[in-house]
Design an enzyme around this catalytic site. Structure first.
Site, short mmCIF file in Angstrom:
data_model
loop_
_atom_site.label_atom_id
_atom_site.label_comp_id
_atom_site.label_asym_id
_atom_site.label_seq_id
_atom_site.Cartn_x
_atom_site.Cartn_y
_atom_site.Cartn_z
N ASP A 131 3.93 -1.40 8.99
CA ASP A 131 3.30 -0.18 8.49
C ASP A 131 3.37 -0.19 6.95
O ASP A 131 4.46 -0.24 6.39
CB ASP A 131 4.09 1.02 9.06
CG ASP A 131 3.43 2.35 8.77
OD1 ASP A 131 2.55 2.40 7.89
OD2 ASP A 131 3.81 3.35 9.42
N ASP A 171 -3.85 0.21 8.02
CA ASP A 171 -2.55 -0.10 7.42
C ASP A 171 -1.42 -0.29 8.43
O ASP A 171 -0.25 -0.25 8.05
CB ASP A 171 -2.16 0.99 6.42
CG ASP A 171 -1.93 2.33 7.09
OD1 ASP A 171 -2.55 2.58 8.14
OD2 ASP A 171 -1.12 3.12 6.59
N GLU A 172 -1.75 -0.48 9.69
CA GLU A 172 -0.71 -0.67 10.71
C GLU A 172 -1.10 -1.77 11.68
O GLU A 172 -2.23 -1.82 12.15
CB GLU A 172 -0.54 0.61 11.55
CG GLU A 172 0.19 1.72 10.84
CD GLU A 172 0.35 2.92 11.75
OE1 GLU A 172 0.51 2.75 12.96
OE2 GLU A 172 0.29 4.04 11.21
#
Length: 414
Positions: free
Chosen positions: A9, A111-112
């Site tokens: 993350d 973003d993960e």
DNA sequence: TCTGGGGTCCTAGGACCC
DNA sequence: TCTGGGGTCCTAGGACCC
């Protein structure tokens, strides 16, 4: 055999990426070290906080609140605009590194990522994750959290534990100590609405939820109650889905208008401009749509939607937009319009042609025109060709999607 | 200077067929 | 005129995620 899953993350993704990009392009100021946020433009009524630096967290600034409210909390707040196409490149650069560690990676969002790490030993997990995290920082310039567990849910909960730049494990035997004391809204899938209802039932922590009778939760919240009951006890066994293996169910685009629109033709033009980006995206995905829905948000923030299932599926801009405008006319009550959106569902493969007994020359022509327009725009840019209706209209010919044009490839070294 | 945009999944009610 | 149940599909809205 037990699995090992990582969840990676990016810390304050949009803000970190802006900061790194600025540093790499001559700025001496690191946005991450001052009260700063990435925010939309209030002038066009897109003024909310999209991401915040950790110093701005100290002022109580929250993602999603208005820039106005954020500025009240911190008048010196530095506000920078989002740069979506750059974020995509930053995200790609990170995934490229992750691929060196695992062949099975699920991009959960920009973003993960989840990584299937079953090929490493449990006792090596922390050092592998630490190496990965440090490498991303060294090569790309931003920090990430890595959560480690035997399943996706607990890995994701782990990466959320303490930020930034941390590796955490959250194995089942650690739940009581690390997860159960947390407030109920920290559990994945428990949002503000459900948290409020649970608190009224005197359930305040994840541990209390885990100890609540599952059949009671099922009775009260149906399937969803069963799910959060399992999550609170760490029960979840979905697999990491490699890229390209997940079928797209729907596709949509919507936009908040710069001011309230009160006339039908302007609204139609907005719908057309949405279609100009959305339908080509549908075609690029190799899909056509059978169901089309239009969404209206009025100035008082009430919203309505209506959908229509066509007797056939289509990927024609003209045909689909005609439907969208007709739906709009059906549902609009004449009140000022703040936001408009279109989405497609019941997607089918584009090249599975439904044969017609009577060839439709008009639709054949429209299909060819769409193809030519796609081609011209691909070769000469989006604005090489715009619909005549936008020539004298205040509505931009394209809305939604990625608009960033001034992107310079992200340097992978500082 | 009030409140973004892109998704997924679930539910409840209604239409329609057998 | 009133009364069934099961199955499927569709629709509008709402919850959640990022």
């Amino acid at each position: 055999m037990e699995r090992i899953i990582f969840h990676v993350d990016v810390n304050s993704a949009y803000l970190s990426w802006n900061a790194v990009w600025d540093l790499q392009h001559g700025s001496s100021l690191d946005l991450r070290t001052i009260p700063a946020i990435v925010g939309g433009d209030p002038e066009s009524r897109h003024g909310i906080v999209l991401a915040k630096s950790s110093p701005s967290k100290k002022y109580g600034i929250k993602t999603g609140e208005t820039l106005f409210s954020a500025l009240m909390k911190c008048p010196d707040l530095k506000i920078v605009p989002p740069r979506y196409s750059m974020y995509l490149k930053a995200s790609d650069a990170m995934v490229e590194i992750l691929r060196e560690y695992s062949p099975v990676i699920e991009r959960y969002s920009i973003d993960e990522c989840f990584m299937d790490m079953c090929h490493i030993r449990k006792e090596d997990a922390v050092s592998v994750a630490t190496g990965l995290k440090d490498r991303i920082l060294k090569e790309l310039g931003f920090t990430v959290n890595v959560g480690i567990s035997t399943g996706k849910l607990l890995a994701k909960m782990a990466s959320d534990l303490q930020k930034p730049n941390k590796v955490h494990t959250l194995y089942k035997e650690e739940m009581a100590q690390k997860m159960w004391p947390l407030p109920i809204e920290d559990l994945f899938m428990v949002g503000p609405r459900t948290a409020e209802k649970l608190r009224k039932m005197n359930i305040h922590t994840i541990g209390q939820l885990a100890n609540t009778d599952p059949s009671f939760l099922h009775e009260r919240f149906k399937k969803y109650g069963h799910m959060i009951s399992c999550y609170a006890r760490g029960i979840e066994s979905s697999t990491v889905k490699n890229e390209g293996t997940v079928e797209m169910k729907g596709m949509g685009n919507s936009t908040t208008l710069p001011f309230d629109f009160t006339d039908r033709i302007s609204c139609h033009n907005v719908l057309l401009s949405i279609g100009e980006t959305l339908v080509p995206r549908l075609r690029r995905a190799g899909k056509k749509a059978k169901t089309l829905s239009v969404h209206i948000r009025y100035s008082d923030f009430t919203s309505i939607s209506m959908q229509n299932t066509l007797p056939f599926s289509s990927d024609s801009t003209s045909l689909l937009m005609e439907e969208a405008c007709a739906l709009f006319d059906d549902m609009w009550n004449g009140e000022p319009v703040r936001h408009l959106g279109i989405s497609f569902a019941q997607l089918e493969d584009r090249f599975r042609e439904q044969l017609s007994l009577f060839p439709d020359h008009k639709s054949e022509k429209m299909k060819k025109m769409d193809q030519v327009m796609d081609l011209i725009r691909k070769n000469f840019g989006e604005e090489a060709l715009i619909r005549a209706t936008f020539l004298h209209s205040p509505v931009r010919a394209f809305s939604g999607g990625v608009v960033e044009k001034d992107y310079i490839f992200m340097n992978s070294h500082l």
